[in-house]
Design a protein around this motif. Sequence first.
Motif: not given
Length: 488
Positions: A261-273
């Motif tokens: 979950l942390r990996t998924a949300f880190a990607n969302f955050r990095a891409q401004g989603i």
Amino acid sequence: MRYRRSGVLLSVAALLSACGGGGGGSAPVTGGTTPTPTPTPTATPTPTPVASTGCSLRERQDWAAAQLREWYLFPETLPASLDPTPYSSVDTYVDALTATARGQRRDRYFTYLTSIRGEDAFYATGSSAGFGFRLSGDTAARRLFIAETFEGTPAAGGGIERGDEILAIGSGDTPLRPVREYYNFGGADPIGVALGPNTPGLVRTLQVTGPAGTRLVTLTKTEYDIAPVSSRYGAKILTDGDRRVGYVNLRTFISSADPALRTAFANFRAQGITDIIVDMRYNGGGLISVAENLVDLLGRDRAATDVQGYTSFRPEKATNDTVRYFRTVAESVAPTRVAFIGTGGTASASELVINAYTPYLRNRAALIGSNTYGKPVGQIALDRPACDDRLRVVAIAVQNSARSAAYFDGLATTVEASCAANDDISFPMGDPRESSTARALDFLAGRPCTRITATTASGIGSRSLATDRELLIPAKPDTAQREVPGLF
């Protein structure tokens, strides 16, 4: 068919702090104190011991009854006395003790006996044994479908996928028989009997049809770990016109879910989603600590003084009550809108996550699909190691920051926004063409949809909207099957 569910979990040995991967669970606070950003721990509750230490049936029954009388959330519903002699197992005796609460829909077989070793293995890594698929059945039409296949399992190795239909089942000593014949045999669990116990090495031959054609597949049950977030479709970014949406599918709340979950949300955050779909359509629940971590991952814009939720014991145990505040998580996002996909298979810890956001996002958070199961209570784990007995006792009520937990009949009438949708097994989960995913995208984009009605049935056995399919639950589920509805 009755169903025993564990759902939200709380270990008396460590209260809410032990099992969350990475961030851990919340610490207890002293009941009645003013909430502070850093809760003050209280003493860990210890069950009152009983004199007997043996493992005879009567000793185990007496031990179970003593734990219920000390910790059960609804003590007024327990019989003043109940002779265990007529009951042939601890389970049947516990069922008899909790019958009144069950009749009031407050304890639908949520209190039960299980194995310490088996449960610990599942909550650590998703350890299970079987073929590795999730089944959805149409009892009226006598048909059997694959709702999901888990990676690294015999089913995945045999090329079986979501949307396939099982036409016939056979074994070395049983000829291939059409599924409809097994349904016609009757009984509480005809398909479970046909597929056999979850014993490694057991072999079944299935006739399967689907996009890959009709074929015979021979599978051998093995031990495997369920990945809580699929490596194929568990976390990704969807495109809807000129908008991008984060999608995460969580199968179960076990310790190994937190890193994924942390990996998924880190990607969302990095891409401004900031528009997020959380797909928990089959998620039967699990560890409170992991559910709280997921709420934190959606809480970048929450203050440390914001209450995430409350857990409350019965009045005489109120010193064990806790308050959980939002915590800062490096990977968290600040969502504009969140679409939670749910069904009757969405229960307990899954419902806790959805309920936690109702007071904060209000109509910017929606339930998509159909009504959820309805379990605003949690269990504690009471262990008798010498007998490998773990009694899961409903002992806590779980509430959001508004002190709301009025969803014994599901969340459809408590959320401010919802969109009715099918669970469309003809497409992968997370595919924009799949009905629930499509309606989630509609909600996030502000497009109109049809609200889930108050009359939508809740419960693990409830059917998906406009279909006659329901997740199949064995008559005697193991821990994995309690938390992963439909698992075989």
